[in-house]
Write a protein that holds these residues in place. Structure first.
Motif, PDB file in Angstrom:
ATOM      1  N   ILE A   1      -6.157  19.323  10.599  1.00 37.01           N
ATOM      2  CA  ILE A   1      -4.705  19.000  10.243  1.00 37.01           C
ATOM      3  C   ILE A   1      -4.568  17.511  10.342  1.00 37.01           C
ATOM      4  CG2 ILE A   1      -2.313  19.175  10.451  1.00 37.01           C
ATOM      5  CD1 ILE A   1      -2.737  22.215  11.195  1.00 37.01           C
ATOM      6  N   ARG A   2      -5.200  17.064  11.272  1.00 35.44           N
ATOM      7  CA  ARG A   2      -4.982  15.533  11.646  1.00 35.44           C
ATOM      8  C   ARG A   2      -5.735  14.732  10.697  1.00 35.44           C
ATOM      9  NH1 ARG A   2      -6.647  12.991  17.738  1.00 35.44           N
ATOM     10  NH2 ARG A   2      -5.253  10.991  17.429  1.00 35.44           N
ATOM     11  N   GLN A   3      -6.995  15.382  10.626  1.00 33.67           N
ATOM     12  CA  GLN A   3      -7.894  14.595   9.655  1.00 33.67           C
ATOM     13  C   GLN A   3      -7.429  14.822   8.120  1.00 33.67           C
ATOM     14  OE1 GLN A   3      -9.687  12.989  11.980  1.00 33.67           O
ATOM     15  NE2 GLN A   3     -10.881  12.786  10.182  1.00 33.67           N
ATOM     16  N   TYR A   4      -6.819  15.853   7.762  1.00 35.26           N
ATOM     17  CA  TYR A   4      -6.269  16.136   6.370  1.00 35.26           C
ATOM     18  C   TYR A   4      -5.100  14.992   6.375  1.00 35.26           C
ATOM     19  CZ  TYR A   4      -3.464  18.186   2.754  1.00 35.26           C
ATOM     20  OH  TYR A   4      -2.617  18.412   1.678  1.00 35.26           O
ATOM     21  N   ASN A   5      -4.121  14.741   7.367  1.00 38.91           N
ATOM     22  CA  ASN A   5      -3.102  14.058   7.326  1.00 38.91           C
ATOM     23  C   ASN A   5      -3.441  12.581   6.984  1.00 38.91           C
ATOM     24  OD1 ASN A   5       0.061  14.791   8.569  1.00 38.91           O
ATOM     25  ND2 ASN A   5      -1.314  16.367   8.235  1.00 38.91           N
ATOM     26  N   HIS A   6      -4.857  12.187   7.890  1.00 45.73           N
ATOM     27  CA  HIS A   6      -5.164  10.847   7.530  1.00 45.73           C
ATOM     28  C   HIS A   6      -5.821  10.577   6.070  1.00 45.73           C
ATOM     29  CE1 HIS A   6      -5.944  10.152  12.238  1.00 45.73           C
ATOM     30  NE2 HIS A   6      -4.786  10.583  11.899  1.00 45.73           N
ATOM     31  N   SER A   7      -6.537  11.684   5.905  1.00 41.17           N
ATOM     32  CA  SER A   7      -7.079  11.370   4.462  1.00 41.17           C
ATOM     33  C   SER A   7      -6.128  11.391   3.228  1.00 41.17           C
ATOM     34  CB  SER A   7      -8.016  12.714   4.097  1.00 41.17           C
ATOM     35  OG  SER A   7      -7.471  13.791   3.765  1.00 41.17           O
ATOM     36  N   ILE A   8      -4.992  11.949   3.376  1.00 42.15           N
ATOM     37  CA  ILE A   8      -3.828  11.805   2.376  1.00 42.15           C
ATOM     38  C   ILE A   8      -3.183  10.593   2.322  1.00 42.15           C
ATOM     39  CG2 ILE A   8      -1.658  12.740   1.630  1.00 42.15           C
ATOM     40  CD1 ILE A   8      -3.971  14.543   0.861  1.00 42.15           C
ATOM     41  N   ILE A   9      -2.871  10.059   3.684  1.00 35.91           N
ATOM     42  CA  ILE A   9      -2.722   8.601   3.814  1.00 35.91           C
ATOM     43  C   ILE A   9      -3.611   7.460   3.166  1.00 35.91           C
ATOM     44  CG2 ILE A   9      -1.725   6.960   5.601  1.00 35.91           C
ATOM     45  CD1 ILE A   9       0.495   8.906   5.161  1.00 35.91           C
ATOM     46  N   ASN A  10      -4.626   7.779   3.603  1.00 35.65           N
ATOM     47  CA  ASN A  10      -5.854   6.943   2.934  1.00 35.65           C
ATOM     48  C   ASN A  10      -5.843   6.845   1.344  1.00 35.65           C
ATOM     49  OD1 ASN A  10      -6.981   5.801   5.160  1.00 35.65           O
ATOM     50  ND2 ASN A  10      -8.358   7.512   5.562  1.00 35.65           N
ATOM     51  N   SER A  11      -5.743   7.903   0.802  1.00 39.31           N
ATOM     52  CA  SER A  11      -5.260   8.024  -0.551  1.00 39.31           C
ATOM     53  C   SER A  11      -4.392   7.407  -1.040  1.00 39.31           C
ATOM     54  CB  SER A  11      -5.185   9.747  -0.884  1.00 39.31           C
ATOM     55  OG  SER A  11      -6.492  10.447  -0.687  1.00 39.31           O
ATOM     56  N   LEU A  12      -3.190   7.505  -0.351  1.00 43.39           N
ATOM     57  CA  LEU A  12      -1.713   6.758  -0.822  1.00 43.39           C
ATOM     58  C   LEU A  12      -1.965   5.323  -0.669  1.00 43.39           C
ATOM     59  CD1 LEU A  12       1.161   6.834  -1.544  1.00 43.39           C
ATOM     60  CD2 LEU A  12       1.649   6.918   1.005  1.00 43.39           C
ATOM     61  N   ASN A  13      -2.718   5.019   0.432  1.00 41.82           N
ATOM     62  CA  ASN A  13      -3.005   3.455   0.658  1.00 41.82           C
ATOM     63  C   ASN A  13      -3.923   2.932  -0.492  1.00 41.82           C
ATOM     64  OD1 ASN A  13      -2.974   1.194   2.350  1.00 41.82           O
ATOM     65  ND2 ASN A  13      -5.210   1.479   2.744  1.00 41.82           N
ATOM     66  N   SER A  14      -4.924   3.708  -1.146  1.00 42.19           N
ATOM     67  CA  SER A  14      -5.963   3.345  -2.149  1.00 42.19           C
ATOM     68  C   SER A  14      -4.896   3.338  -3.515  1.00 42.19           C
ATOM     69  CB  SER A  14      -7.034   4.519  -2.334  1.00 42.19           C
ATOM     70  OG  SER A  14      -6.438   5.717  -3.025  1.00 42.19           O
ATOM     71  N   ILE A  15      -4.011   4.095  -3.442  1.00 38.48           N
ATOM     72  CA  ILE A  15      -3.163   3.772  -4.838  1.00 38.48           C
ATOM     73  C   ILE A  15      -2.118   2.925  -4.831  1.00 38.48           C
ATOM     74  CG2 ILE A  15      -1.265   5.190  -5.994  1.00 38.48           C
ATOM     75  CD1 ILE A  15      -2.700   7.739  -5.113  1.00 38.48           C
ATOM     76  N   ARG A  16      -1.515   2.385  -3.490  1.00 38.87           N
ATOM     77  CA  ARG A  16      -0.592   1.576  -3.346  1.00 38.87           C
ATOM     78  C   ARG A  16      -0.860   1.093  -1.779  1.00 38.87           C
ATOM     79  NH1 ARG A  16       4.644   0.616  -5.268  1.00 38.87           N
ATOM     80  NH2 ARG A  16       3.574   1.121  -7.263  1.00 38.87           N
ATOM     81  N   PRO A  17      -1.559  -0.119  -1.804  1.00 38.68           N
ATOM     82  CA  PRO A  17      -1.659  -0.788  -0.486  1.00 38.68           C
ATOM     83  C   PRO A  17      -0.534  -0.629   0.370  1.00 38.68           C
ATOM     84  CG  PRO A  17      -2.784  -1.862  -1.854  1.00 38.68           C
ATOM     85  CD  PRO A  17      -1.939  -1.199  -2.752  1.00 38.68           C
ATOM     86  N   LEU A  18      -0.588   0.162   1.665  1.00 38.65           N
ATOM     87  CA  LEU A  18       0.730   0.462   2.350  1.00 38.65           C
ATOM     88  C   LEU A  18       0.868  -0.979   3.305  1.00 38.65           C
ATOM     89  CD1 LEU A  18      -0.065   4.091   3.230  1.00 38.65           C
ATOM     90  CD2 LEU A  18       1.334   3.004   1.430  1.00 38.65           C
ATOM     91  N   SER A  19       0.213  -1.943   3.464  1.00 38.09           N
ATOM     92  CA  SER A  19       0.559  -2.742   4.499  1.00 38.09           C
ATOM     93  C   SER A  19       1.956  -3.793   4.169  1.00 38.09           C
ATOM     94  CB  SER A  19      -0.616  -4.014   4.479  1.00 38.09           C
ATOM     95  OG  SER A  19      -0.246  -4.751   5.567  1.00 38.09           O
ATOM     96  N   GLY A  20       2.948  -3.842   5.169  1.00 37.38           N
ATOM     97  CA  GLY A  20       4.214  -4.411   4.816  1.00 37.38           C
ATOM     98  C   GLY A  20       5.048  -3.429   4.165  1.00 37.38           C
ATOM     99  N   LEU A  21       4.833  -2.165   3.960  1.00 34.97           N
ATOM    100  CA  LEU A  21       5.534  -1.356   3.057  1.00 34.97           C
ATOM    101  C   LEU A  21       6.655  -0.567   3.948  1.00 34.97           C
ATOM    102  CD1 LEU A  21       3.498  -0.334  -0.154  1.00 34.97           C
ATOM    103  CD2 LEU A  21       5.057  -2.401   0.398  1.00 34.97           C
ATOM    104  N   ARG A  22       7.385   0.154   3.395  1.00 30.76           N
ATOM    105  CA  ARG A  22       8.201   1.230   4.100  1.00 30.76           C
ATOM    106  C   ARG A  22       7.891   2.468   3.428  1.00 30.76           C
ATOM    107  NH1 ARG A  22      14.083   0.807   4.967  1.00 30.76           N
ATOM    108  NH2 ARG A  22      13.597   1.751   6.705  1.00 30.76           N
ATOM    109  N   VAL A  23       7.502   3.643   4.338  1.00 27.98           N
ATOM    110  CA  VAL A  23       7.120   4.751   3.825  1.00 27.98           C
ATOM    111  C   VAL A  23       7.803   5.863   4.369  1.00 27.98           C
ATOM    112  CG1 VAL A  23       5.041   6.240   3.876  1.00 27.98           C
ATOM    113  CG2 VAL A  23       4.612   3.875   3.545  1.00 27.98           C
ATOM    114  N   LEU A  24       8.191   6.774   3.660  1.00 29.00           N
ATOM    115  CA  LEU A  24       8.819   8.034   4.160  1.00 29.00           C
ATOM    116  C   LEU A  24       7.748   9.087   3.698  1.00 29.00           C
ATOM    117  CD1 LEU A  24      11.329   9.863   4.897  1.00 29.00           C
ATOM    118  CD2 LEU A  24      11.874   9.747   2.205  1.00 29.00           C
ATOM    119  N   ASP A  25       7.728   9.932   5.052  1.00 28.62           N
ATOM    120  CA  ASP A  25       7.013  10.971   4.991  1.00 28.62           C
ATOM    121  C   ASP A  25       7.869  12.394   5.070  1.00 28.62           C
ATOM    122  OD1 ASP A  25       4.958  13.170   5.264  1.00 28.62           O
ATOM    123  OD2 ASP A  25       4.203  12.221   7.247  1.00 28.62           O
ATOM    124  N   VAL A  26       7.641  13.338   4.050  1.00 30.48           N
ATOM    125  CA  VAL A  26       8.443  14.686   4.220  1.00 30.48           C
ATOM    126  C   VAL A  26       7.774  15.560   4.443  1.00 30.48           C
ATOM    127  CG1 VAL A  26      10.094  15.881   2.494  1.00 30.48           C
ATOM    128  CG2 VAL A  26      10.045  13.340   2.178  1.00 30.48           C
TER     129      VAL A  26
END
Length: 267
Positions: free
Chosen positions: A24-49
């Motif tokens: 589950i931890r690896q799955y969470n990491h992979s989805i966050i990586n996917s989001l980062n590839s769509i919209r680089p997350l550095s310096g952004l505000r992110v909500l995890d529902v």
């Protein structure tokens, strides 16, 4: 941050289901990586529902330089806050259908394995739209949908889950399910037949929404659908599949869709 990651490592290692937690931890990491590839997350505000209460997405988000990560969920029993050199992260109890945030507060929203649990998806999506800034994105990934072969959602119970025939939760009544499971339920199972059937048919933790209803809700929401990608099931019992097609009126492809990956934009 290093100290926090060590606490997550230590927690997983001491749990009897550590292998599943690591996955589950690896799955969470992979989805966050996917989001980062769509919209680089550095310096952004992110909500995890529907955030993991163990902070799996939190640790990955902060490692990618997120300015502010907020993870919410109904199974977060204690608030948690950590600070790094570049950002803040916190976990807090909150309902997705009533977000306690200002309008236009987040640059991105991510939600994993949660949409099969939210009761009113339309309201939740409207809340996503409200708290996202213009040009904000929402990445949604979830399974199992109620109408897939294991939509009864007992999949975390391993061998117990495999006792339920494919699509049986769609084909049988609660009493029929109880009668069948009573004939094969093992001694020492982590829950009783009654508890399993209550979970499948009545517990409000599942929303029991089918593939068509979920797709319509997504297209009707105030955000623009960039894409909806089906997550496909593996080979299943053909006889059960034919019976489910006849009983539900859904197509084979719809019944073999176990989940969805969705990207929404606020324009």
């Amino acid at each position: 941050m290093v100290a926090y990651i060590k606490t997550v490592d230590a927690y997983n290692a001491t749990q009897p289901n550590s292998e599943m937690l690591d996955a589950i931890r690896q799955y969470n990491h992979s989805i966050i990586n996917s989001l980062n590839s769509i919209r680089p997350l550095s310096g952004l505000r992110v909500l995890d529902v529907g955030a993991s209460p163990h902070g799996y997405a939190l640790e990955k988000s902060l490692a990618l330089g997120v300015l502010d990560y907020v993870g919410i969920g109904l199974d977060i029993s204690e608030d948690l806050a950590i600070k790094t050199k570049t950002g803040h992260g916190r976990l807090t109890y909150m309902n997705a259908e009533s977000l306690s945030f200002n309008d236009n507060e987040f640059d991105a929203i991510v939600t994993m394995s949660t949409f099969e649990h939210i009761g009113n998806l339309g309201i939740a999506l409207s809340e996503f739209h409200r708290v996202l800034r213009r040009e904000g994105v929402a990445l949604i990934s979830f399974e199992p949908i109620w109408t897939c072969s294991y939509g009864h959602h007992l999949h975390h119970l391993g061998k117990i889950s495999k006792l339920v025939p494919d699509w049986a939760h769609l084909l049988w009544s609660k009493n029929e399910m109880m009668e069948y499971l009573n004939s094969c339920w093992p001694q020492g199972a982590p829950l009783s037949v009654h508890e399993a059937c209550e979970w499948i048919y009545e517990d409000n933790v599942l929303n029991r929404k089918g593939i068509k209803e979920i797709q319509k809700t997504l297209y009707d929401c105030p955000m623009q659908v960039e894409w909806i990608a089906p997550l496909l099931d593996e080979v299943r019992n053909e006889e059960q599949l034919i019976a489910a097609v006849k009983k539900t009126g859904l197509s084979r492809d719809e019944l073999m869709t176990k989940g969805l990956s969705v990207l929404l934009y606020k324009h």
